[in-house]
Design a protein around this motif. Structure first.
Motif, PDB file in Angstrom:
ATOM      1  N   UNK A 159       0.747  -0.900  -0.026  1.00  0.00           N
ATOM      2  CA  UNK A 159       0.070   0.038   0.144  1.00  0.00           C
ATOM      3  C   UNK A 159       1.085   1.240   0.080  1.00  0.00           C
ATOM      4  N   UNK A 160       1.929   1.165   0.642  1.00  0.00           N
ATOM      5  CA  UNK A 160       2.890   2.337   0.945  1.00  0.00           C
ATOM      6  C   UNK A 160       3.670   2.592  -0.504  1.00  0.00           C
ATOM      7  N   UNK A 161       4.056   1.312  -1.167  1.00  0.00           N
ATOM      8  CA  UNK A 161       4.408   1.284  -2.500  1.00  0.00           C
ATOM      9  C   UNK A 161       3.614   1.968  -3.496  1.00  0.00           C
ATOM     10  N   UNK A 162       2.138   1.805  -3.344  1.00  0.00           N
ATOM     11  CA  UNK A 162       1.158   2.373  -4.358  1.00  0.00           C
ATOM     12  C   UNK A 162       1.151   3.740  -4.292  1.00  0.00           C
ATOM     13  N   UNK A 163       1.151   4.128  -2.853  1.00  0.00           N
ATOM     14  CA  UNK A 163       1.156   5.563  -2.446  1.00  0.00           C
ATOM     15  C   UNK A 163       2.361   6.254  -2.849  1.00  0.00           C
ATOM     16  N   UNK A 164       3.371   5.514  -2.841  1.00  0.00           N
ATOM     17  CA  UNK A 164       4.759   6.439  -3.362  1.00  0.00           C
ATOM     18  C   UNK A 164       4.542   6.512  -4.936  1.00  0.00           C
ATOM     19  N   UNK A 165       3.944   5.690  -5.729  1.00  0.00           N
ATOM     20  CA  UNK A 165       3.567   5.765  -7.045  1.00  0.00           C
ATOM     21  C   UNK A 165       2.559   6.948  -7.291  1.00  0.00           C
ATOM     22  N   UNK A 166       1.518   7.175  -6.418  1.00  0.00           N
ATOM     23  CA  UNK A 166       0.389   8.195  -6.514  1.00  0.00           C
ATOM     24  C   UNK A 166       1.072   9.499  -6.380  1.00  0.00           C
ATOM     25  N   UNK A 168       3.676   0.584  -9.811  1.00  0.00           N
ATOM     26  CA  UNK A 168       3.127   1.037 -11.052  1.00  0.00           C
ATOM     27  C   UNK A 168       1.697   1.451 -11.312  1.00  0.00           C
ATOM     28  N   UNK A 169       0.959   0.805 -10.270  1.00  0.00           N
ATOM     29  CA  UNK A 169      -0.466   0.918 -10.117  1.00  0.00           C
ATOM     30  C   UNK A 169      -0.844   2.414  -9.469  1.00  0.00           C
ATOM     31  N   UNK A 170       0.218   2.847  -8.653  1.00  0.00           N
ATOM     32  CA  UNK A 170       0.192   4.301  -7.944  1.00  0.00           C
ATOM     33  C   UNK A 170       0.460   5.368  -9.466  1.00  0.00           C
ATOM     34  N   UNK A 171       1.516   4.838  -9.952  1.00  0.00           N
ATOM     35  CA  UNK A 171       2.077   5.865 -11.085  1.00  0.00           C
ATOM     36  C   UNK A 171       1.003   6.138 -12.150  1.00  0.00           C
ATOM     37  N   UNK A 172       0.359   4.768 -12.461  1.00  0.00           N
ATOM     38  CA  UNK A 172      -0.381   4.963 -13.719  1.00  0.00           C
ATOM     39  C   UNK A 172      -1.585   5.712 -13.420  1.00  0.00           C
ATOM     40  N   UNK A 173      -2.184   5.347 -12.176  1.00  0.00           N
ATOM     41  CA  UNK A 173      -3.566   5.796 -11.851  1.00  0.00           C
ATOM     42  C   UNK A 173      -3.392   7.053 -11.144  1.00  0.00           C
ATOM     43  N   UNK A 180      -7.462   5.961  -4.043  1.00  0.00           N
ATOM     44  CA  UNK A 180      -8.483   5.104  -3.864  1.00  0.00           C
ATOM     45  C   UNK A 180      -8.318   3.569  -4.577  1.00  0.00           C
ATOM     46  N   UNK A 181      -7.225   3.719  -5.747  1.00  0.00           N
ATOM     47  CA  UNK A 181      -7.309   2.430  -6.225  1.00  0.00           C
ATOM     48  C   UNK A 181      -6.270   1.696  -5.566  1.00  0.00           C
ATOM     49  N   UNK A 182      -5.289   2.308  -4.912  1.00  0.00           N
ATOM     50  CA  UNK A 182      -4.301   1.739  -3.675  1.00  0.00           C
ATOM     51  C   UNK A 182      -5.140   1.114  -2.651  1.00  0.00           C
TER      52      UNK A 182
END
Length: 290
Positions: free
Chosen positions: A213-220, A272-277, A281-283
């Motif tokens: 989740x933290x990785x995803x937020x980093x991407x966000x 990638x999910x965070x960066x692309x979206x 909320x997706x995270x």
């Protein structure tokens, strides 16, 4: 990544000794915040909402008593400008503060936002509100004093592991630790800890989900600053995420039941999910449900 220069009036920076400069390396709606915490505990983890509310209330009271210590008596500009890695970290901190404060405001939670402190290691051993710290621990976030601790020498080690010398790999590390701060001030960290206590058999699974989740937020953060992204940045980030996956770091010697941060593939997918979206909320939907 082309980040704006830091503004010391809008960041909190210090060193672990309250003096000196960072150890020099070679280079010299808010997703989880929009969820009512008690409801999150019930729907995601199956916890008793009344117990959850009491836990969160106690946590908030504790935070009012244990705020980050002021970074006083130190020349923040000198600390940030002491070497390339420190300067990059301060620039990242400035951008992260702006990005997440704006996100809280968008969600109508502006008053809940507070900045973390970034402390650079100036000693091999140092004290934190979470207990003893050392440069060998690598970068980490302590929720008890809402502080990120970074030894800039770690970035040379990361470059060797990831085969990347680019700045985005280093910025990803800062953004990941900052994401743990966001998890703390929104109550997600406490919810996961509570869930771990009530479901010991899911302890590692929940820990991995919090890290992903933290990785995803980093991407966000990166996705919401897409105009600052340069060619090759995404690849640098993906290589860094892959290099610090549990399976890669342990050479496959540790079973998935004992993972703490997720496999290389999982960490790459989360970033990638965070960066692309660019959508927290997706995270939340991906990593806060089991």
């Amino acid at each position: 990544m082309r980040l704006n220069p830091f503004d010391t009036s809008k960041i909190q920076v210090g060193t672990t000794g309250g003096r000196g400069r960072p150890r020099v390396g070679r280079a010299g709606g808010l997703g989880c915040g929009t969820i009512v915490i008690a409801a999150l505990g019930y729907f995601v983890f199956g916890l008793d909402p009344m117990e959850t509310a009491a836990t969160v209330e106690g946590m908030q009271q504790g935070q009012q008593q244990t705020q980050s210590a002021p970074v006083g008596g130190e020349d923040e500009a000198a600390i940030c400008n002491s070497n390339q890695y420190a300067q990059e970290s301060c620039n990242a901190l400035y951008s992260l503060n702006q990005t997440w404060e704006a996100r809280f405001q968008e969600a109508g939670l502006g008053s809940a936002f507070r900045q973390p402190t970034l402390r650079f290691a100036t000693e091999r051993q140092f004290n934190t509100a979470c207990g003893p710290g050392s440069v060998g621990m690598g970068p980490f976030y302590c929720p008890a004093d809402e502080t990120m601790y970074i030894d800039v020498g770690f970035y040379d080690q990361l470059a060797r592991m990831a085969g990347e010398g680019g700045d985005f790999a280093r910025l990803y590390v800062v953004a990941h630790e900052y994401a743990h701060h966001v998890q703390t001030i929104t109550g997600v960290s406490d919810q996961i800890r509570s869930a771990q206590a009530q479901n010991p058999r899911l302890q590692n699974q929940l820990q991995v989900r919090m890290e992903l989740h933290a990785d995803c937020y980093a991407g966000v953060w990166a996705g919401r600053n897409r105009n600052a992204i340069e060619p090759g940045d995404m690849e640098e980030g993906m290589n860094a995420a892959a290099a610090i996956g549990d399976d890669t770091l342990t050479g496959g010697r540790v079973s998935s039941e004992n993972f703490t941060h997720g496999t290389s593939r999982q960490r790459v997918e989360a970033l990638r999910l965070g960066m692309e979206t660019a959508d927290d909320n997706q995270c939340d939907a991906t990593y806060l449900r089991i």
